[in-house]
Design a protein around this motif. Structure first.
Motif, PDB file in Angstrom:
ATOM      1  N   VAL A   1     -52.597 -26.960  65.806  1.00 54.55           N
ATOM      2  CA  VAL A   1     -53.430 -28.000  65.204  1.00 54.55           C
ATOM      3  C   VAL A   1     -53.325 -27.959  63.687  1.00 54.55           C
ATOM      4  N   CYS A   2     -53.294 -26.773  63.129  1.00 57.16           N
ATOM      5  CA  CYS A   2     -53.156 -26.653  61.676  1.00 57.16           C
ATOM      6  C   CYS A   2     -51.821 -27.211  61.211  1.00 57.16           C
ATOM      7  N   GLY A   3     -50.788 -27.022  61.986  1.00 57.87           N
ATOM      8  CA  GLY A   3     -49.499 -27.618  61.644  1.00 57.87           C
ATOM      9  C   GLY A   3     -49.553 -29.137  61.661  1.00 57.87           C
ATOM     10  N   GLU A   4     -50.257 -29.694  62.648  1.00 54.38           N
ATOM     11  CA  GLU A   4     -50.413 -31.146  62.693  1.00 54.38           C
ATOM     12  C   GLU A   4     -51.152 -31.668  61.453  1.00 54.38           C
ATOM     13  N   MET A   5     -52.171 -30.953  61.057  1.00 51.16           N
ATOM     14  CA  MET A   5     -52.927 -31.370  59.878  1.00 51.16           C
ATOM     15  C   MET A   5     -52.087 -31.270  58.616  1.00 51.16           C
ATOM     16  N   ILE A   6     -51.301 -30.210  58.493  1.00 50.51           N
ATOM     17  CA  ILE A   6     -50.429 -30.067  57.316  1.00 50.51           C
ATOM     18  C   ILE A   6     -49.405 -31.192  57.281  1.00 50.51           C
ATOM     19  N   HIS A   7     -48.860 -31.519  58.443  1.00 49.43           N
ATOM     20  CA  HIS A   7     -47.901 -32.627  58.513  1.00 49.43           C
ATOM     21  C   HIS A   7     -48.549 -33.938  58.066  1.00 49.43           C
ATOM     22  N   PHE A   8     -49.749 -34.180  58.531  1.00 52.60           N
ATOM     23  CA  PHE A   8     -50.462 -35.406  58.153  1.00 52.60           C
ATOM     24  C   PHE A   8     -50.713 -35.465  56.634  1.00 52.60           C
ATOM     25  N   VAL A   9     -51.204 -34.366  56.081  1.00 47.98           N
ATOM     26  CA  VAL A   9     -51.519 -34.352  54.653  1.00 47.98           C
ATOM     27  C   VAL A   9     -50.258 -34.483  53.819  1.00 47.98           C
ATOM     28  N   TYR A  10     -49.204 -33.806  54.185  1.00 49.12           N
ATOM     29  CA  TYR A  10     -47.968 -33.886  53.399  1.00 49.12           C
ATOM     30  C   TYR A  10     -47.353 -35.281  53.448  1.00 49.12           C
ATOM     31  N   GLN A  11     -47.369 -35.897  54.612  1.00 50.95           N
ATOM     32  CA  GLN A  11     -46.813 -37.247  54.724  1.00 50.95           C
ATOM     33  C   GLN A  11     -47.670 -38.258  53.947  1.00 50.95           C
ATOM     34  N   LEU A  12     -48.986 -38.085  53.989  1.00 49.90           N
ATOM     35  CA  LEU A  12     -49.852 -38.976  53.225  1.00 49.90           C
ATOM     36  C   LEU A  12     -49.654 -38.778  51.722  1.00 49.90           C
ATOM     37  N   GLN A  13     -49.497 -37.526  51.299  1.00 53.06           N
ATOM     38  CA  GLN A  13     -49.226 -37.265  49.886  1.00 53.06           C
ATOM     39  C   GLN A  13     -47.886 -37.847  49.462  1.00 53.06           C
ATOM     40  N   TYR A  14     -46.890 -37.709  50.289  1.00 53.45           N
ATOM     41  CA  TYR A  14     -45.576 -38.269  49.959  1.00 53.45           C
ATOM     42  C   TYR A  14     -45.662 -39.783  49.796  1.00 53.45           C
ATOM     43  N   TYR A  15     -46.379 -40.412  50.703  1.00 51.05           N
ATOM     44  CA  TYR A  15     -46.520 -41.873  50.621  1.00 51.05           C
ATOM     45  C   TYR A  15     -47.209 -42.284  49.320  1.00 51.05           C
ATOM     46  N   ILE A  16     -48.283 -41.598  48.963  1.00 45.06           N
ATOM     47  CA  ILE A  16     -49.029 -41.996  47.772  1.00 45.06           C
ATOM     48  C   ILE A  16     -48.265 -41.655  46.494  1.00 45.06           C
ATOM     49  N   LEU A  17     -47.744 -40.449  46.414  1.00 48.84           N
ATOM     50  CA  LEU A  17     -47.121 -39.999  45.172  1.00 48.84           C
ATOM     51  C   LEU A  17     -45.761 -40.637  44.926  1.00 48.84           C
ATOM     52  N   PHE A  18     -45.019 -40.934  45.983  1.00 50.82           N
ATOM     53  CA  PHE A  18     -43.669 -41.464  45.800  1.00 50.82           C
ATOM     54  C   PHE A  18     -43.582 -42.952  46.146  1.00 50.82           C
ATOM     55  N   GLU A  19     -44.014 -43.312  47.328  1.00 48.50           N
ATOM     56  CA  GLU A  19     -43.900 -44.708  47.739  1.00 48.50           C
ATOM     57  C   GLU A  19     -44.817 -45.630  46.923  1.00 48.50           C
ATOM     58  N   VAL A  20     -45.944 -45.107  46.476  1.00 48.56           N
ATOM     59  CA  VAL A  20     -46.906 -45.939  45.734  1.00 48.56           C
ATOM     60  C   VAL A  20     -46.797 -45.698  44.234  1.00 48.56           C
ATOM     61  N   LEU A  21     -47.062 -44.481  43.799  1.00 48.46           N
ATOM     62  CA  LEU A  21     -47.144 -44.219  42.353  1.00 48.46           C
ATOM     63  C   LEU A  21     -45.797 -44.377  41.656  1.00 48.46           C
ATOM     64  N   GLU A  22     -44.777 -43.751  42.183  1.00 49.07           N
ATOM     65  CA  GLU A  22     -43.478 -43.800  41.504  1.00 49.07           C
ATOM     66  C   GLU A  22     -42.867 -45.197  41.537  1.00 49.07           C
ATOM     67  N   CYS A  23     -42.954 -45.865  42.657  1.00 45.00           N
ATOM     68  CA  CYS A  23     -42.401 -47.229  42.740  1.00 45.00           C
ATOM     69  C   CYS A  23     -43.179 -48.185  41.834  1.00 45.00           C
ATOM     70  N   SER A  24     -44.489 -48.071  41.814  1.00 45.27           N
ATOM     71  CA  SER A  24     -45.285 -48.926  40.932  1.00 45.27           C
ATOM     72  C   SER A  24     -45.011 -48.602  39.475  1.00 45.27           C
ATOM     73  N   TRP A  25     -44.817 -47.327  39.172  1.00 46.63           N
ATOM     74  CA  TRP A  25     -44.497 -46.934  37.794  1.00 46.63           C
ATOM     75  C   TRP A  25     -43.157 -47.504  37.350  1.00 46.63           C
ATOM     76  N   ASP A  26     -42.187 -47.487  38.238  1.00 45.70           N
ATOM     77  CA  ASP A  26     -40.878 -48.055  37.904  1.00 45.70           C
ATOM     78  C   ASP A  26     -40.980 -49.556  37.661  1.00 45.70           C
ATOM     79  N   GLU A  27     -41.763 -50.260  38.449  1.00 49.64           N
ATOM     80  CA  GLU A  27     -41.959 -51.694  38.224  1.00 49.64           C
ATOM     81  C   GLU A  27     -42.687 -51.958  36.910  1.00 49.64           C
ATOM     82  N   LEU A  28     -43.639 -51.104  36.566  1.00 43.46           N
ATOM     83  CA  LEU A  28     -44.349 -51.268  35.295  1.00 43.46           C
ATOM     84  C   LEU A  28     -43.402 -51.114  34.115  1.00 43.46           C
ATOM     85  N   LEU A  29     -42.536 -50.114  34.150  1.00 39.90           N
ATOM     86  CA  LEU A  29     -41.587 -49.913  33.049  1.00 39.90           C
ATOM     87  C   LEU A  29     -40.630 -51.100  32.917  1.00 39.90           C
ATOM     88  N   LYS A  30     -40.164 -51.617  34.045  1.00 42.07           N
ATOM     89  CA  LYS A  30     -39.272 -52.782  33.990  1.00 42.07           C
ATOM     90  C   LYS A  30     -39.993 -54.001  33.424  1.00 42.07           C
TER      91      LYS A  30
END
Length: 854
Positions: free
Chosen positions: A651-680
């Protein structure tokens, strides 16, 4: 008042002199009021009063001198007459050659007098009629009968000096001629018509003379303005034919229009409530009326000439109707403008007048455009002051840009200046108006917030003048000013005030982009933040923040950036821990706070709180995983808990997987992509501060909406996500309780084993009946304590799977592709969706502690 009394006294003296001359030529009546009877005195007083009122009415009119000395005009009249006499135009051509030679002659000074004399002679049919008409005084119709002797000339000069008075008007002075001049035919015709009203029709000369007064808004003797409708009516006692009456009615429209326009101008200027554009509109109307006054002067000259020649051939009602058509059309246009613009002012008035330039008649277009150039002059002065100096000089609120004096300077760009659409002219569209607004705001921003007055004085608006005319040229001037001020403002923000550095710093610290700094901060604050929030002190947290900065790569950042980074404690509620109230803050000041507004910083704070909570969950799961790993060998002898501990790791592994995937989505798919669009956007699409603020707002909106899973407007998924994170923390606490019990049991068994060894060394039994639980959990704990720990873990595990499954179902059905992709990353093998029913139903294979002891 003194001048008016003097004029009235002079008029009365002139009237008495004229009546005395008339009486001397007739009955030799004495005008001495003291020597006559009361009836005669009353009759004389009435006559004097009537004549005086007539003279004052003439003095108050705008009539120009009767005859205008114009060489070209008189030559044109002669040529037209010659062309009517000779259709071959031979005489007219010959006269043109002679007139050219006459013009070149320098000996003669009064060429107009010669031509006028010849033209007057050509109107006479024969010498006999001339002598008969003038009672054997040749040329009396020209006022030349006194040219015979020097004595006569002196007498005429004396009479004229006694009977002449200057009445000031807008176009010069008017002179009352003596009894024998041009006013006599008009008076004789009226007197004759009054004596025989039903025997003959009113002469045209009488109507023409009254029409001149009507054209100036003054009542005549036979034609007067109506009291109710404002239209003109002819005296019902006069005999006027139907055709003549129709002509007069058509001609009186000119006077009605003039009176309407004149009353509007006078009332507007008298009330004083008209703005600068309204006053300019009245000035333009008055300027157009000047041309109308010139026409009246010319018409008066023709009427006077016809009176001298007994009206043999000259102006008539039909000719007057033709000659006034151009002025009639102008007055009609001005009347329409007066009616439409009566309650308008400023830009709305300019816009209304401009609408009439969209006319198919080029003459009307030219007239309106010429008039609009005068009307819009104050508007263009205000426009020029705004786009070249940033000054809003609008005392009567006539400009389409307004200012709110109650707004503070901190909100100058967003709220201080705004567009009033009701004052926006039709030839300035909304995109152009926004540019004009941006120009003035940029100038004030550079001057007051960026302290860039030197560039403003040297490079902006030197020698520029705006006026109504070519719209394309106006747009070109506005575009040039817009580009210059906007580029300068953006340059100052990026260089002097380090805009990009601030954006990067907020991304790294507030949005947790600086990983090593956040890790050190989390480890340093973990112990303190686990305490209740009411025992935290800001200065202790600030010291921890400085320690985290010195321990990470953040120490190499600009000191000005690090100085703005601070700790902030949110509002404390009962039961809150330090994790719930802790927050990082980033201070901004002017002029950067125009972009990083309080609303924007609140959104950043909201995003930080969510990311900080997610980071806390990650930190807790990492701690749980370390404990599982380090204590796995130690707690292996507890055979009763081996399946449960294994399930905890799953169960702890499932939770770690969930948190890491959610962090990846927010930090890379959202923040980094939006930051790149802002710079352009900043590099290629940003043209002014408004577009920069819009690009930053879009970036912040994308970050908060996608990062907080708020893209969908139908379902609010943030509460579900927060509950899921809370469940993970609760599961971690329950797991720690189980591991604490397991470690306590291992310690108990180790102590019991040491006691057995010590007894054995002393020759005693190592284990007694009371020590039978060396290799297993005691029965009372296994039946009372262990089931509660396992039941809590199982409940939180089931709750986590149930909440995660619901979240996945919602994400997979969302209309946003990024959220659907997040659901795929969280459940790439469809484990949760496939086992949803199995996770919510009781598991028959779940082993209970009692069954394991059987």
């Amino acid at each position: 008042m003194e001048n008016a009394d003097q004029i009235a006294q002079a008029v009365e003296a002139v009237v008495r002199l004229l009546l005395q001359q008339e009486s001397a030529s007739g009955e030799k009546m004495d005008l001495d009021l003291d020597s006559g009877t009361s009836d005669e005195q009353a009759a004389q007083e009435a006559r004097i009063k009537s004549a005086r009122e007539y003279c004052l009415r003439i003095l108050g009119s705008r009539m120009a001198p009767a005859v205008v000395a114009d060489d070209i005009h008189i030559s044109d009249l002669i040529k037209k007459k010659l062309m009517r006499v000779d259709s071959t135009s031979t005489k007219a051509v010959r006269f043109s050659h002679l007139y050219t030679k006459l013009s070149a002659c320098t000996v003669l000074n009064k060429k107009w007098s010669v031509l006028y004399f010849l033209l007057a002679l050509s109107d006479q049919t024969s010498a006999d009629s001339l002598d008969h008409r003038t009672n054997n005084q040749p040329l009396s119709f020209l006022g030349l009968q006194t040219l015979d002797t020097k004595r006569t000339r002196e007498r005429t000069r004396t009479e004229q000096s006694d009977t002449t008075m200057a009445a000031h008007s807008r176009h010069g002075s008017l002179h009352i001629p003596p009894q024998s001049s041009r006013a006599a035919p008009y008076t004789n015709l009226l007197n004759e018509q009054a004596r025989n009203p039903q025997q003959q029709e009113v002469a045209e000369a009488v109507l023409l003379r009254d029409l001149i007064f009507i054209f100036q808004g003054i009542n005549g003797k036979s034609i007067k303005f109506g009291t109710e409708s404002g239209s003109c009516v002819i005296d019902s006692s006069l005999n006027v034919s139907k055709s003549t009456r129709s002509l007069v009615n058509r001609l009186t429209e000119l006077g009605w229009l003039y009176k309407k326009i004149s009353q509007y101008v006078d009332s507007t200027l008298k009330e004083g409530n008209a703005g600068l554009v309204g006053q300019s509109f009245c000035s333009a109307l008055h300027h157009e009326l000047v041309e109308y006054f010139r026409l009246i002067a010319v018409l008066e000259a023709h009427i006077a000439k016809d009176a001298d020649t007994d009206g043999s051939s000259g102006l008539s009602l039909k000719r007057l109707l033709v000659w006034t058509q151009d002025s009639l059309q102008r007055l009609r246009l001005m009347s329409v403008l007066v009616e439409c613009c009566r309650d308008l002012q400023g830009g709305a008035l300019v816009s209304m007048v401009h609408d009439y330039t969209q006319h198919g008649d080029p003459l009307i277009q030219q007239f309106i455009s010429h008039m609009l150039e005068r009307v819009s002059a104050p508007f263009y002065v205000m426009l020029q002051q705004w786009i070249y100096k940033g000054e809003l000089e609008d005392p009567r609120t006539e400009f389409f840009i307004a200012v709110d004096p109650e707004v503070e300077e901190e909100d100058m760009w967003q709220r201080k200046y705004f567009i009033r659409e009701e004052m926006l002219p039709a030839f300035i569209g909304k995109p152009l108006a926004k540019k004009i607004l941006s120009i003035g705001k940029s100038i004030n921003f550079l001057r007051h917030k960026c302290d860039d007055s030197e560039w403003f004085l040297e490079n902006h608006g030197v020698g520029k003048t705006l006026k109504y005319g070519d719209i394309a040229e106006l747009e070109g001037s506005i575009d040039a000013a817009y580009v210059g001020t906007s580029q300068r403002l953006l340059f100052m923000l990026k260089t002097k005030f380090k805009l990009m550095d601030h954006l990067t710093a907020i991304k790294r610290y507030i949005l947790l982009g600086q990983g090593d700094f956040i890790q050190h901060l989390m480890e340093s604050l973990g112990t303190n933040l686990s305490q209740p929030a009411n025992i935290l002190f800001r200065h202790n947290l600030t010291g921890t923040l400085e320690t985290a900065i010195r321990s990470s790569n953040a120490q190499y950042d600009d000191p000005d950036i690090l100085r703005r980074l601070d700790v902030r404690l949110l509002e404390i509620s009962p039961g809150d821990s330090g994790w719930d109230v802790f927050s990082l803050d980033y201070h901004v000041d002017s002029p950067i706070n125009t972009i990083f507004t309080p609303v924007a910083m609140h959104q950043y704070l909201k995003m930080f709180n969510f990311l900080w909570r997610l980071k806390r969950v990650e930190y807790a799961l990492s701690s749980a995983w370390r404990r599982q790993t380090t204590s796995a060998r130690a707690i292996r002898p507890i055979l009763e808990l081996v399946p449960e501990l294994h399930q905890c790791r799953i169960v702890c592994g499932e939770m770690i997987h969930f948190v890491y995937q959610l962090q990846y989505y927010i930090l890379f798919e959202v923040l980094e992509c939006s930051w790149d669009e802002l710079l352009k956007s900043i590099e290629s699409k940003t043209t002014d501060l408004d577009s920069l603020i819009e690009a930053h707002s879009k970036y912040l909106g994308d970050v908060t909406s996608k990062g907080l899973l708020a893209v969908s407007h139908d379902v609010n998924m943030m509460p579900r996500l927060l509950e899921l994170l809370a469940t993970i923390l609760d599961y971690k606490v329950a797991q720690d309780n189980l591991y604490n019990y397991a470690m306590a049991e291992i310690e108990r068994r180790e102590r019991l084993a040491q006691t057995a060894d010590r007894r054995t060394r002393h020759g005693q039994w190592g284990l007694t009946d009371q020590d039978e639980t060396l290799d297993r959990i005691p029965d009372e704990q296994f039946e009372e304590l262990v089931p509660g720990l396992l039941r809590t873990l199982n409940e939180y595990s089931m709750q986590f799977k149930r909440e995660l499954s619901d979240l996945l179902i919602t994400l997979s059905a969302d209309g946003d592709s990024d959220l659907r992709f997040l659901s795929f990353r969280l459940d790439f093998n469809e484990f949760y969706l496939g086992s949803l029913k199995g996770a919510t139903a009781p598991n028959p294979q779940t082993r209970t502690p009692t069954s394991s002891r059987s």
